[in-house]
Write a protein that holds these residues in place. Structure first.
Motif, PDB file in Angstrom:
ATOM      1  N   ALA A  70      40.937  71.266  62.087  1.00  0.00           N
ATOM      2  CA  ALA A  70      40.975  70.130  61.426  1.00  0.00           C
ATOM      3  C   ALA A  70      41.038  71.216  59.849  1.00  0.00           C
ATOM      4  O   ALA A  70      42.029  71.032  59.072  1.00  0.00           O
ATOM      5  CB  ALA A  70      40.549  69.206  61.266  1.00  0.00           C
ATOM      6  N   THR A  71      40.109  71.601  59.702  1.00  0.00           N
ATOM      7  CA  THR A  71      39.214  72.326  58.263  1.00  0.00           C
ATOM      8  C   THR A  71      40.528  72.808  58.223  1.00  0.00           C
ATOM      9  O   THR A  71      41.445  73.737  56.537  1.00  0.00           O
ATOM     10  CB  THR A  71      38.313  73.345  57.687  1.00  0.00           C
ATOM     11  N   LEU A  72      41.316  73.494  58.852  1.00  0.00           N
ATOM     12  CA  LEU A  72      42.503  74.856  58.412  1.00  0.00           C
ATOM     13  C   LEU A  72      43.707  74.027  58.328  1.00  0.00           C
ATOM     14  O   LEU A  72      45.096  74.999  57.600  1.00  0.00           O
ATOM     15  CB  LEU A  72      42.603  75.980  59.025  1.00  0.00           C
ATOM     16  N   LEU A  73      44.077  73.263  58.903  1.00  0.00           N
ATOM     17  CA  LEU A  73      45.077  72.551  58.264  1.00  0.00           C
ATOM     18  C   LEU A  73      45.341  72.577  57.814  1.00  0.00           C
ATOM     19  O   LEU A  73      46.479  72.581  56.737  1.00  0.00           O
ATOM     20  CB  LEU A  73      45.462  71.667  59.466  1.00  0.00           C
ATOM     21  N   SER A  74      44.542  71.802  57.014  1.00  0.00           N
ATOM     22  CA  SER A  74      44.167  71.368  55.621  1.00  0.00           C
ATOM     23  C   SER A  74      44.618  72.176  54.344  1.00  0.00           C
ATOM     24  O   SER A  74      45.219  71.861  53.515  1.00  0.00           O
ATOM     25  CB  SER A  74      43.378  70.324  55.724  1.00  0.00           C
ATOM     26  N   LEU A  75      43.973  73.075  54.804  1.00  0.00           N
ATOM     27  CA  LEU A  75      44.047  74.334  53.443  1.00  0.00           C
ATOM     28  C   LEU A  75      45.117  74.737  53.796  1.00  0.00           C
ATOM     29  O   LEU A  75      45.752  75.756  52.277  1.00  0.00           O
ATOM     30  CB  LEU A  75      43.093  75.677  53.885  1.00  0.00           C
ATOM     31  N   ILE A  76      45.770  75.606  54.792  1.00  0.00           N
ATOM     32  CA  ILE A  76      47.531  75.677  55.185  1.00  0.00           C
ATOM     33  C   ILE A  76      48.454  74.959  54.262  1.00  0.00           C
ATOM     34  O   ILE A  76      49.370  75.593  53.714  1.00  0.00           O
ATOM     35  CB  ILE A  76      47.323  76.055  56.832  1.00  0.00           C
ATOM     36  N   ARG A  77      48.209  73.972  54.119  1.00  0.00           N
ATOM     37  CA  ARG A  77      49.306  72.504  53.791  1.00  0.00           C
ATOM     38  C   ARG A  77      49.065  73.079  52.162  1.00  0.00           C
ATOM     39  O   ARG A  77      49.544  72.948  51.494  1.00  0.00           O
ATOM     40  CB  ARG A  77      48.964  71.452  54.276  1.00  0.00           C
ATOM     41  N   ASP A  78      47.877  73.236  51.720  1.00  0.00           N
ATOM     42  CA  ASP A  78      47.607  73.010  50.260  1.00  0.00           C
ATOM     43  C   ASP A  78      48.227  74.563  49.412  1.00  0.00           C
ATOM     44  O   ASP A  78      48.263  74.525  48.876  1.00  0.00           O
ATOM     45  CB  ASP A  78      45.993  72.902  49.665  1.00  0.00           C
ATOM     46  N   ARG A  79      47.965  75.353  50.497  1.00  0.00           N
ATOM     47  CA  ARG A  79      47.965  76.930  49.762  1.00  0.00           C
ATOM     48  C   ARG A  79      49.504  77.722  50.064  1.00  0.00           C
ATOM     49  O   ARG A  79      49.242  77.943  48.875  1.00  0.00           O
ATOM     50  CB  ARG A  79      46.589  77.306  50.190  1.00  0.00           C
ATOM     51  N   THR A  80      49.935  77.013  51.095  1.00  0.00           N
ATOM     52  CA  THR A  80      50.981  78.015  51.208  1.00  0.00           C
ATOM     53  C   THR A  80      52.307  76.995  51.910  1.00  0.00           C
ATOM     54  O   THR A  80      52.088  75.541  51.543  1.00  0.00           O
ATOM     55  CB  THR A  80      50.932  78.322  52.879  1.00  0.00           C
ATOM     56  N   GLY A  81      53.194  77.717  52.539  1.00  0.00           N
ATOM     57  CA  GLY A  81      54.568  76.649  52.621  1.00  0.00           C
ATOM     58  C   GLY A  81      54.474  76.525  54.188  1.00  0.00           C
ATOM     59  O   GLY A  81      55.658  76.766  54.539  1.00  0.00           O
ATOM     60  N   VAL A  82      53.378  76.631  54.983  1.00  0.00           N
ATOM     61  CA  VAL A  82      53.965  77.607  56.040  1.00  0.00           C
ATOM     62  C   VAL A  82      54.013  75.950  57.164  1.00  0.00           C
ATOM     63  O   VAL A  82      52.651  75.163  56.224  1.00  0.00           O
ATOM     64  CB  VAL A  82      52.774  78.356  56.836  1.00  0.00           C
ATOM     65  N   PRO A  83      54.515  75.587  57.659  1.00  0.00           N
ATOM     66  CA  PRO A  83      54.798  74.010  58.147  1.00  0.00           C
ATOM     67  C   PRO A  83      53.901  74.642  59.090  1.00  0.00           C
ATOM     68  O   PRO A  83      54.305  74.619  60.159  1.00  0.00           O
ATOM     69  CB  PRO A  83      56.748  74.048  58.638  1.00  0.00           C
ATOM     70  N   VAL A  84      53.107  73.080  58.874  1.00  0.00           N
ATOM     71  CA  VAL A  84      51.637  72.605  59.172  1.00  0.00           C
ATOM     72  C   VAL A  84      52.027  71.020  59.562  1.00  0.00           C
ATOM     73  O   VAL A  84      52.156  70.005  58.456  1.00  0.00           O
ATOM     74  CB  VAL A  84      50.991  73.021  59.574  1.00  0.00           C
ATOM     75  N   PRO A  85      51.767  70.538  60.924  1.00  0.00           N
ATOM     76  CA  PRO A  85      51.528  68.702  60.698  1.00  0.00           C
ATOM     77  C   PRO A  85      49.741  68.252  59.622  1.00  0.00           C
ATOM     78  O   PRO A  85      49.011  69.137  59.364  1.00  0.00           O
ATOM     79  CB  PRO A  85      51.278  68.488  62.419  1.00  0.00           C
ATOM     80  N   PRO A  86      50.461  66.957  59.314  1.00  0.00           N
ATOM     81  CA  PRO A  86      49.812  66.581  58.524  1.00  0.00           C
ATOM     82  C   PRO A  86      48.340  66.265  58.841  1.00  0.00           C
ATOM     83  O   PRO A  86      48.374  65.528  60.299  1.00  0.00           O
ATOM     84  CB  PRO A  86      49.947  65.339  57.534  1.00  0.00           C
ATOM     85  N   VAL A  87      47.037  66.081  58.994  1.00  0.00           N
ATOM     86  CA  VAL A  87      45.686  65.748  59.204  1.00  0.00           C
ATOM     87  C   VAL A  87      45.570  64.535  58.789  1.00  0.00           C
ATOM     88  O   VAL A  87      45.704  64.186  57.451  1.00  0.00           O
ATOM     89  CB  VAL A  87      44.732  66.823  59.095  1.00  0.00           C
ATOM     90  N   LEU A  88      45.409  63.329  59.872  1.00  0.00           N
ATOM     91  CA  LEU A  88      45.514  62.121  59.462  1.00  0.00           C
ATOM     92  C   LEU A  88      43.988  61.471  60.086  1.00  0.00           C
ATOM     93  O   LEU A  88      43.690  60.713  59.652  1.00  0.00           O
ATOM     94  CB  LEU A  88      46.303  61.415  60.136  1.00  0.00           C
TER      95      LEU A  88
END
Length: 333
Positions: A70-88
């Motif tokens: 969960a932490t990694l997904l949120s950080l990837i969305r914040d820091r990169t343009g890599v397409p990952v699902p938003p954490v709900l």
């Protein structure tokens, strides 16, 4: 949960209760719950609703794994343009951790990768190179090995901490573990493979970056000839970029086609649009290939699509290791 088939998706009652608790936090009645295969350590399903879009629910009895993901997904969305699902949402219920993410539409790229037009396949390989370079730019660590988010849920933390400080100790253990779990068919190579980690000094302290060890088309979705989501970020590692590049390049290019050089070149081009491509020592390439050859349950993995049988898969991995040891895999063509 009226109308849902939670029991079909999660046969274990504890996991079912954890999924139930996760879904209660969302508005709307669940109309169906469909299991999907994703990872060996967790159970995953798509929950569909009457009045809102579907969500993906994951449950696991090891809270650290999902908390870190969960932490990694949120950080990837914040820091990169890599397409990952938003954490709900993420949390824990009676010893079962859960993670809710938005559902992203797309076809399984593992099934589509060899079927798409070669030019599209080249563009997809280039995208994977660019995504990995963005991850390397965005995440740096002062240690190696398994990354974890300490603490508890509510909310997930924003820190990823590596487990090992000593590079030589961690890499030696990583490489030997990968070699030692190879089945008996690899015995003619085993002594030479072990020698890369046992007999040679492992020097220096290279900068560690994010190492998404299962970064491959099989963990991605595609629509309209582009990647819509990269999935399955469990158990991330910290390692030098050379190890991470060796593993991803192998899984994107060599894994799928008989002539991987064009896909390797595309992967490298995508990476170099973001940052310089690293030199990859033989030991790093061998470790990446050996670690790819056997899954976490001890089974030989099956490359290609349609997938090779066990005999063909063993031959594929053995040929890749022999080429890496000999330096004859025409990597720079």
């Amino acid at each position: 949960m009226t109308g849902g088939r939670l029991e079909d998706a999660f046969t274990d009652e504890r996991l079912r209760a954890g999924a139930r608790a996760a879904l209660r936090a969302l508005d709307g009645a669940v109309t169906a719950v469909e299991p999907i295969p994703l990872g060996n350590r967790k159970r995953t399903a798509v929950a569909r609703f009457e009045m809102r879009g579907p969500v993906v629910v994951q449950v696991c009895t090891e809270s650290t794994w999902l908390r870190t993901e969960a932490t990694l997904l949120s950080l990837i969305r914040d820091r990169t343009g890599v397409p990952v699902p938003p954490v709900l949402g993420a949390g824990e219920h009676d010893g079962v951790a859960y993670l809710l993410t938005a559902y992203v539409a797309g076809d399984d790229l593992h099934e589509r990768f060899t079927a798409v037009d070669p030019d599209v396949r080249t563009l997809l390989a280039r995208s994977f190179g660019s995504y990995l370079a963005q991850l390397h730019d965005a995440f740096a660590f002062d240690g190696y090995g398994r990354l974890e988010t300490p603490g508890a849920f509510s909310p997930p933390g924003d820190v990823l901490s590596p487990a090992h400080e000593d590079w030589a100790d961690w890499f030696r253990e990583y490489g030997l573990r990968a070699v030692d779990r190879l089945p008996a068919a690899f015995d003619p190579l085993r002594s030479e493979l072990r020698g890369l980690f046992d007999d040679r000094p492992i020097e220096g302290r290279p900068q560690a970056r994010l190492y998404p060890w299962d970064f491959r088309p099989g963990n991605a979705l595609v629509a309209d000839d582009r990647v819509t989501a990269v999935l399955d970020w469990e158990a991330p590692l910290a390692a030098p970029v050379s190890l991470s590049v060796a593993k991803a390049e192998f899984l994107v290019a060599d894994w799928y086609v008989n002539e991987p050089a064009p896909l390797r070149a595309a992967f490298r081009t995508g990476y170099e649009r973001v940052r310089p491509y690293p030199d990859v020592p033989t030991a790093h390439r061998v470790a990446a290939i050996a670690e790819s050859a056997v899954d976490s349950a001890g089974r030989v993995t099956n490359p290609r699509y349609p997938e090779l049988d066990r005999e063909g898969a063993v031959a594929f991995h053995r040929d890749a290791l022999e080429a890496a040891l000999a330096g004859t895999d025409d990597r720079d063509r």
